[in-house]
Every structure is written in C-alpha cells, then in structure tokens.
Scaffold this motif. Structure first.
Motif, PDB file in Angstrom:
ATOM      1  N   CYS A 210       0.841  -1.202   0.000  1.00 24.33           N
ATOM      2  CA  CYS A 210       0.000   0.000   0.000  1.00 24.33           C
ATOM      3  C   CYS A 210       0.882   1.262   0.000  1.00 24.33           C
ATOM      4  O   CYS A 210       0.620   2.211  -0.742  1.00 24.33           O
ATOM      5  N   CYS A 211       1.928   1.275   0.831  1.00 23.62           N
ATOM      6  CA  CYS A 211       2.831   2.439   0.892  1.00 23.62           C
ATOM      7  C   CYS A 211       3.467   2.687  -0.470  1.00 23.62           C
ATOM      8  O   CYS A 211       3.527   3.826  -0.947  1.00 23.62           O
ATOM      9  N   MET A 212       3.932   1.619  -1.077  1.00 21.94           N
ATOM     10  CA  MET A 212       4.584   1.747  -2.390  1.00 21.94           C
ATOM     11  C   MET A 212       3.584   2.289  -3.419  1.00 21.94           C
ATOM     12  O   MET A 212       3.885   3.219  -4.159  1.00 21.94           O
ATOM     13  N   MET A 213       2.385   1.723  -3.419  1.00 16.09           N
ATOM     14  CA  MET A 213       1.371   2.173  -4.380  1.00 16.09           C
ATOM     15  C   MET A 213       1.002   3.643  -4.147  1.00 16.09           C
ATOM     16  O   MET A 213       0.832   4.412  -5.097  1.00 16.09           O
ATOM     17  N   LEU A 214       0.884   4.029  -2.865  1.00 15.94           N
ATOM     18  CA  LEU A 214       0.484   5.410  -2.547  1.00 15.94           C
ATOM     19  C   LEU A 214       1.504   6.433  -3.048  1.00 15.94           C
ATOM     20  O   LEU A 214       1.130   7.466  -3.597  1.00 15.94           O
ATOM     21  N   VAL A 215       2.788   6.145  -2.868  1.00 23.52           N
ATOM     22  CA  VAL A 215       3.770   7.134  -3.318  1.00 23.52           C
ATOM     23  C   VAL A 215       3.974   7.082  -4.827  1.00 23.52           C
ATOM     24  O   VAL A 215       4.367   8.078  -5.432  1.00 23.52           O
ATOM     25  N   LYS A 216       3.687   5.943  -5.452  1.00 26.89           N
ATOM     26  CA  LYS A 216       3.831   5.869  -6.912  1.00 26.89           C
ATOM     27  C   LYS A 216       2.632   6.436  -7.647  1.00 26.89           C
ATOM     28  O   LYS A 216       2.763   7.138  -8.634  1.00 26.89           O
ATOM     29  N   GLY A 240       1.406  14.157   3.496  1.00 18.83           N
ATOM     30  CA  GLY A 240       2.625  14.558   2.790  1.00 18.83           C
ATOM     31  C   GLY A 240       2.425  14.645   1.287  1.00 18.83           C
ATOM     32  O   GLY A 240       3.067  15.455   0.613  1.00 18.83           O
ATOM     33  N   LEU A 241       1.522  13.836   0.753  1.00 19.73           N
ATOM     34  CA  LEU A 241       1.286  13.838  -0.694  1.00 19.73           C
ATOM     35  C   LEU A 241       0.669  15.159  -1.168  1.00 19.73           C
ATOM     36  O   LEU A 241       0.803  15.521  -2.334  1.00 19.73           O
ATOM     37  N   ILE A 242      -0.008  15.870  -0.272  1.00 21.15           N
ATOM     38  CA  ILE A 242      -0.714  17.074  -0.714  1.00 21.15           C
ATOM     39  C   ILE A 242      -0.156  18.367  -0.120  1.00 21.15           C
ATOM     40  O   ILE A 242      -0.705  19.444  -0.339  1.00 21.15           O
ATOM     41  N   GLY A 243       0.920  18.287   0.653  1.00 24.73           N
ATOM     42  CA  GLY A 243       1.532  19.535   1.107  1.00 24.73           C
ATOM     43  C   GLY A 243       1.725  19.681   2.598  1.00 24.73           C
ATOM     44  O   GLY A 243       2.142  20.739   3.064  1.00 24.73           O
ATOM     45  N   GLY A 244       1.384  18.665   3.378  1.00 21.31           N
ATOM     46  CA  GLY A 244       1.762  18.701   4.790  1.00 21.31           C
ATOM     47  C   GLY A 244       0.632  18.889   5.769  1.00 21.31           C
ATOM     48  O   GLY A 244      -0.530  19.111   5.400  1.00 21.31           O
ATOM     49  N   LEU A 245       0.997  18.821   7.056  1.00 21.21           N
ATOM     50  CA  LEU A 245       0.005  18.795   8.130  1.00 21.21           C
ATOM     51  C   LEU A 245      -0.740  20.115   8.319  1.00 21.21           C
ATOM     52  O   LEU A 245      -1.806  20.138   8.927  1.00 21.21           O
ATOM     53  N   GLY A 246      -0.183  21.214   7.821  1.00 16.11           N
ATOM     54  CA  GLY A 246      -0.858  22.508   7.965  1.00 16.11           C
ATOM     55  C   GLY A 246      -2.134  22.599   7.139  1.00 16.11           C
ATOM     56  O   GLY A 246      -2.928  23.527   7.296  1.00 16.11           O
ATOM     57  N   LEU A 247      -2.328  21.634   6.247  1.00  9.99           N
ATOM     58  CA  LEU A 247      -3.462  21.707   5.321  1.00  9.99           C
ATOM     59  C   LEU A 247      -4.517  20.642   5.565  1.00  9.99           C
ATOM     60  O   LEU A 247      -5.619  20.722   5.025  1.00  9.99           O
ATOM     61  N   THR A 248      -4.180  19.615   6.359  1.00 12.22           N
ATOM     62  CA  THR A 248      -5.086  18.463   6.398  1.00 12.22           C
ATOM     63  C   THR A 248      -6.042  18.483   7.593  1.00 12.22           C
ATOM     64  O   THR A 248      -5.627  18.590   8.733  1.00 12.22           O
ATOM     65  N   PRO A 249      -7.325  18.325   7.279  1.00 14.61           N
ATOM     66  CA  PRO A 249      -8.338  18.260   8.330  1.00 14.61           C
ATOM     67  C   PRO A 249      -8.554  16.824   8.780  1.00 14.61           C
ATOM     68  O   PRO A 249      -8.093  15.885   8.133  1.00 14.61           O
ATOM     69  N   SER A 250      -9.264  16.673   9.885  1.00  7.45           N
ATOM     70  CA  SER A 250      -9.697  15.336  10.280  1.00  7.45           C
ATOM     71  C   SER A 250     -10.973  15.453  11.092  1.00  7.45           C
ATOM     72  O   SER A 250     -11.342  16.537  11.546  1.00  7.45           O
TER      73      SER A 250
END
Ligand code: NAD
Length: 337
Positions: A210-216, A240-250
């Motif tokens: 899954c990790c490999m697929m996600l980064v590829k 990390g794929l979209i620009g870091g923790l300052g942008l991600t909600p939960s």
C-alpha cells in the motif's frame, strides 16, 4: 438556552496557535452565515477529579449533548496524575474512527495533482491499547488488541461513509499474512461488512505494498480503512502527498453519532501568539463538521473560498511560502466567500 434555528456546537480553541486559528474559523463562519452557535470550552487550569484530566467534565458533557464539535490543538501539560488531553477525549467520548480526507489543493503544487482519498483509522485499540510491560530484564512485550466489536464498528463506518459520499471502493489495509490472528480478524470483519455493500468494490492490500502504491500513484485508492497504527502512519503519508500537516483536516467519529473535528497538527508553540499560523487545517476540519451536519451549501462555499485564496497565491502564510499574517489570510478567505 440555544437560539432557535441555530445548531449548537462545542468549540475547544485549545492551546498555542489554537485560539488564533479558532478565531479565524469563527469569523469565516460568521461571514458565511453558518447557522451554528459555538459553545466554547477551554482546557482547565487544574485537574478535574471527575475526568482526572485538565479537561472538565462540563466540557465533555458539552460534546455529548451537542454531538458535534471542533477542537484546536491541545498541548498536554507535563506533570503527574493526569491523563493526556487527547487520550481523555478519545476514551471518554469513545471516538472510534478518525477520518482524514486528503485531496490535492488546486494551485498549491506538489508532486501529484490528482490525490483524492479518505483514510479511516480505527482509533481505540490495536498497538495503541497501552498494554506494555517487561517480561524479564531485556525482554519487553506490547499487546496488540483487535476485537470483533471495534473492527466491525470501524468497517461499518467506512462503508457507510463510502456510500454516503458516492465513493466506489474501500481498501482494507493489513498485514494479515504475518499477523494472522489480529489482522486476520480485522479483515474478516471488513469482509462481513463488505457483503452488505455490493455496489462498493472491496479489496485488501498489504500495508507495505500500500505504501509503495500510494507514493507511486495515489489515484489508485479511494477509501482506505485500517487498524490504529497503520492508520496513524498512512494518514501522515497521505498528508505529505498534498503539502503537509498545515493543510489536512480530520474528524473523529464517536459513539452515539458524535463528530469531533480537529486539525491534525499540534499547538505550534514556536509561532503561537505571533499571528503567523495557517488556519487552513482547522477551517477545513470545520468544513468536515458542516458536512457531517449535512450543511453542504455552507461547506462548499467555505471550502471553495479557502481553496481559491490558496490558489490565487496573493495571500499565503509562511508555511506555504508566503508572508501573510493569520488575520490577512482570513480576511482574504472572507473576501472570496
Ligand atoms: P506542531 O504540529 O505543533 O508543530 C510542528 C511544526 O509545524 C512547527 O514548526 C509549527 O510551527 C508548524 N505548524 C504546525 N501547525 C501549523 C499551522 N497551522 N500553521 C503554520 N505552522 C504550523 O508539533 P509539535 O511541535 O511536535 O507539538 C507541539 C505541541 O502540540 C505538543 O505539546 C504536542 O503534544 C501537541 N500536539 C497536539 C496535537 C493535538 O492536539 N491533536 C497533535 C500534535 C501535537
């Protein structure tokens, strides 16, 4: 008493940059005329014996009663005899699923432009059950607990979420080839739930692959559901794929339909009180709260204004390479509403 036609929601501004970014959310909500009345609760100055934590019983009751809330970052004070604030919330409110939407922000260039996935993390057990001890000197043991009840509950939530949001695929992430009993049970529960959702494609992916697929190629995934530890790691990888923790909600989902949205980042003591924090993550978390309340018009309007402001590039906070203050950036969002 609540004002008629207004939905009451609990707000924990939290510590550090928390109050500054919570203020941004309140201002944007006010300008967008969101029908929400905030019930503000602060982290206490002393331990409440009823919760054994700096969070008061009243503040927990507020979330239980309102069933929706927004939480800023909380720095757990160092000292003995109390529980971590985040752990108190998770345990007391039984916040069993952590949902993190992750999508590429148009205009904020990263390696990928087409990320659009949701990670759903089991939040109560697994390796994070807190059961560690020394067997003999030089040998320690940590117990990974997986229960049918918690696995079914998070799997149900994942499929329910997928269906409600028009998603097509749910991937269960695991290492059942090695952890045959624990991850095996988790998968068994996911399969049982999958059978009730024939319209949704179900697949199982081993965590390392899954990790490999996600980064590829992150576009390979849609909704991902997984046990606690894997969810902790994979959701940061996705951020990390979209620009870091300052942008991600939960958003944390708890028993009895509780939804407590929160930014993923911490209290950022290095920039607290300096009007430098990026309020995007908390504001997008507030948007997930609006979606939970099915206030989709308001959610769309605020989300579009945030994305437009970032895409325009004129006002960006320092973490995104700009020089705007929190208040200037917030004002720009309000202008885009
Ligand atoms: P942090 O997330 O607070 O900060 C890491 C770095 O990211 C810092 O340089 C900070 O300035 C920056 N940053 C974080 N959020 C930002 C934002 N919105 N805008 C601009 N920059 C931002 O992590 P930390 O320093 O490891 O932790 C600080 C405190 O926060 C600790 O007490 C920790 O326990 C707590 N914490 C709380 C939560 C939570 O409440 N959910 C999560 C993580 C950490």
């Amino acid at each position: 008493a609540p004002t008629p036609n207004l939905i009451r929601a609990t707000l924990f501004p939290g510590d550090g940059i928390g109050p500054e970014i919570a203020e941004s959310v309140k201002e944007v909500f006010k300008s967008a005329e969101v029908p929400i009345e905030w019930e503000e609760h602060y982290v206490g100055q002393e331990i409440d014996p009823r919760t054994q934590s700096f969070l008061t019983w009243e503040s927990l009751e507020s979330v239980r009663k309102n069933k929706v809330g927004l939480k800023g970052p909380m720095a757990t004070p160092i000292g003995k005899g109390h529980r971590s604030l985040n752990l108190t919330l998770r345990k007391e409110l039984n916040l069993y699923a952590n949902v993190r939407p992750c999508y590429s922000l148009p205009g904020y260039k990263t390696r990928y432009d087409d990320v659009d996935l949701i990670t759903i993390r089991e939040n109560t057990e697994g390796e994070y059950s807190g059961l560690e001890h020394q067997v003999v000197r030089g040998v320690v043991e940590s117990l990974k607990i997986i229960t049918r009840q918690a696995s079914l509950r998070v799997a149900e939530y994942a499929f329910h979420y997928a269906k409600a949001h028009g998603r097509e695929r749910v991937s269960a992430i695991h290492k059942a080839n090695i952890m045959q009993k624990t991850d095996g049970l988790f998968l068994k529960c996911c399969r049982e739930v999958a059978e009730k959702y024939p319209d949704i494609t179900y697949e199982e992916v081993v965590i390392d692959n899954c990790c490999m697929m996600l980064v590829k190629n992150p576009a390979l995934f849609d909704v991902l559901v997984m046990p606690n530890l894997y969810g902790d790691i994979i959701s940061d990888l996705c951020a990390g794929l979209i620009g870091g923790l300052g942008l991600t909600p939960s958003c944390n989902i708890g028993e009895g339909g509780i939804a407590l949205a929160e930014a993923v980042h911490g209290s950022a003591p290095d920039i607290a009180g300096k009007n430098l924090a990026n309020p995007t993550a908390l504001m997008l978390s507030a948007v997930t709260m609006l979606r939970h309340l099915e206030l989709h018009d308001k959610a769309d309007r605020i989300q579009s204004a945030i994305l437009a402001t970032i895409a325009e590039g004129k006002y960006r906070t320092a973490d995104l390479g700009g020089s705007s203050t929190t208040t200037d950036f917030t004002k720009a969002i309000i202008d885009h509403l």
